[in-house]
Structures are given as structure tokens and as C-alpha cells.
Design a protein around this motif. Structure first.
Motif, PDB file in Angstrom:
ATOM      1  N   GLN A  90       0.822  -1.208   0.000  1.00  0.00           N
ATOM      2  CA  GLN A  90       0.000   0.000   0.000  1.00  0.00           C
ATOM      3  C   GLN A  90       0.858   1.261   0.000  1.00  0.00           C
ATOM      4  O   GLN A  90       0.583   2.216  -0.711  1.00  0.00           O
ATOM      5  CB  GLN A  90      -0.951   0.004   1.218  1.00  0.00           C
ATOM      6  CG  GLN A  90      -1.903   1.170   1.250  1.00  0.00           C
ATOM      7  CD  GLN A  90      -2.858   1.177   0.079  1.00  0.00           C
ATOM      8  OE1 GLN A  90      -3.267   0.133  -0.404  1.00  0.00           O
ATOM      9  NE2 GLN A  90      -3.220   2.345  -0.382  1.00  0.00           N
ATOM     10  N   GLU A  91       1.923   1.266   0.800  1.00  0.00           N
ATOM     11  CA  GLU A  91       2.812   2.432   0.844  1.00  0.00           C
ATOM     12  C   GLU A  91       3.509   2.657  -0.486  1.00  0.00           C
ATOM     13  O   GLU A  91       3.750   3.796  -0.883  1.00  0.00           O
ATOM     14  CB  GLU A  91       3.821   2.290   1.970  1.00  0.00           C
ATOM     15  CG  GLU A  91       3.216   2.483   3.343  1.00  0.00           C
ATOM     16  CD  GLU A  91       4.247   2.451   4.448  1.00  0.00           C
ATOM     17  OE1 GLU A  91       5.436   2.688   4.180  1.00  0.00           O
ATOM     18  OE2 GLU A  91       3.846   2.197   5.600  1.00  0.00           O
ATOM     19  N   LEU A  92       3.862   1.593  -1.186  1.00  0.00           N
ATOM     20  CA  LEU A  92       4.519   1.736  -2.481  1.00  0.00           C
ATOM     21  C   LEU A  92       3.554   2.244  -3.550  1.00  0.00           C
ATOM     22  O   LEU A  92       3.970   2.929  -4.478  1.00  0.00           O
ATOM     23  CB  LEU A  92       5.129   0.402  -2.915  1.00  0.00           C
ATOM     24  CG  LEU A  92       6.308  -0.079  -2.070  1.00  0.00           C
ATOM     25  CD1 LEU A  92       6.708  -1.487  -2.474  1.00  0.00           C
ATOM     26  CD2 LEU A  92       7.494   0.866  -2.192  1.00  0.00           C
ATOM     27  N   VAL A  93       2.280   1.901  -3.424  1.00  0.00           N
ATOM     28  CA  VAL A  93       1.280   2.323  -4.394  1.00  0.00           C
ATOM     29  C   VAL A  93       0.974   3.805  -4.246  1.00  0.00           C
ATOM     30  O   VAL A  93       0.751   4.507  -5.222  1.00  0.00           O
ATOM     31  CB  VAL A  93      -0.006   1.476  -4.249  1.00  0.00           C
ATOM     32  CG1 VAL A  93      -1.146   2.044  -5.058  1.00  0.00           C
ATOM     33  CG2 VAL A  93       0.256   0.038  -4.637  1.00  0.00           C
ATOM     34  N   GLU A  94       0.955   4.290  -3.007  1.00  0.00           N
ATOM     35  CA  GLU A  94       0.592   5.696  -2.757  1.00  0.00           C
ATOM     36  C   GLU A  94       1.644   6.647  -3.243  1.00  0.00           C
ATOM     37  O   GLU A  94       2.769   6.457  -3.364  1.00  0.00           O
ATOM     38  CB  GLU A  94       0.345   5.911  -1.265  1.00  0.00           C
ATOM     39  CG  GLU A  94      -0.882   5.182  -0.778  1.00  0.00           C
ATOM     40  CD  GLU A  94      -1.080   5.329   0.726  1.00  0.00           C
ATOM     41  OE1 GLU A  94      -0.218   5.866   1.428  1.00  0.00           O
ATOM     42  OE2 GLU A  94      -2.136   4.885   1.188  1.00  0.00           O
TER      43      GLU A  94
END
Length: 94
Positions: A90-94
Motif C-alpha cells: 500500500q505504501e509503495l502504491v501511494e
């Protein structure tokens, strides 16, 4: 900008953000990575919460009928795989 980072970039990042020297940062990184490898030799899984899981997988040996006509023996092996945690993804997608 390069398409990938190496130990050099990681060492510089840790040194800059922790206030230690590059030599100390490299030592800390190598200690953590070495610890993961050592623990993976003892346990089938090493989980770092909210980061991911390292799994120690074993593959059996087998005989492969190669394209050249003669069988090729593939020895058994162990590999260390990594699965990202949902939070890291999720952090990489944001």
C-alpha cells in the motif's frame, strides 16, 4: 537517475537519516541482513511486521530431459524468498 538502488545508496540513505557515518551505516545494514539469513537457516519463516516475510524454501533434486537428448541432473537447493506485507504494498502504491 538509476533504475535500481544498491548497497551504496542504502548505506548513504541510512547514514544521512540516522546521523551516523557511512561505515557504521553499512555495518548496521549488514548486521540486519546477516541476521535475517541466519534466522532463515533456523526457522522456515522470518517475519518483519508491516514489512514482509522471508521464507526458506527447499526444492528437491530431479532429472530433467534436456533438449540435447541426454538427461541433466538438477541438484536439490534452498532459496530465500520474500513476500511483501499488505502495508508495504500500500505504501509503495501511494
Amino acid at each position: 537517475m538509476e533504475k535500481r538502488a544498491s548497497l551504496i545508496q542504502l548505506t548513504e540513505y541510512v547514514a544521512e537519516n540516522s546521523g551516523c557515518s557511512k561505515a557504521e551505516a553499512k555495518r548496521r545494514i549488514e548486521m540486519v541482513l546477516g541476521g535475517i539469513v541466519d534466522l532463515a537457516d533456523i526457522y522456515p519463516r522470518v517475519t518483519i511486521r508491516e514489512f514482509g516475510t522471508f521464507k526458506n524454501k527447499e526444492y528437491k533434486g530431479y532429472v530433467h530431459n534436456g533438449t540435447i537428448g541426454s538427461p541433466v541432473e538438477i541438484p536439490p537447493r534452498r532459496v530465500l524468498t520474500f513476500s511483501s506485507s499488505p502495508k508495504l504494498i500500500q505504501e509503495l502504491v501511494e
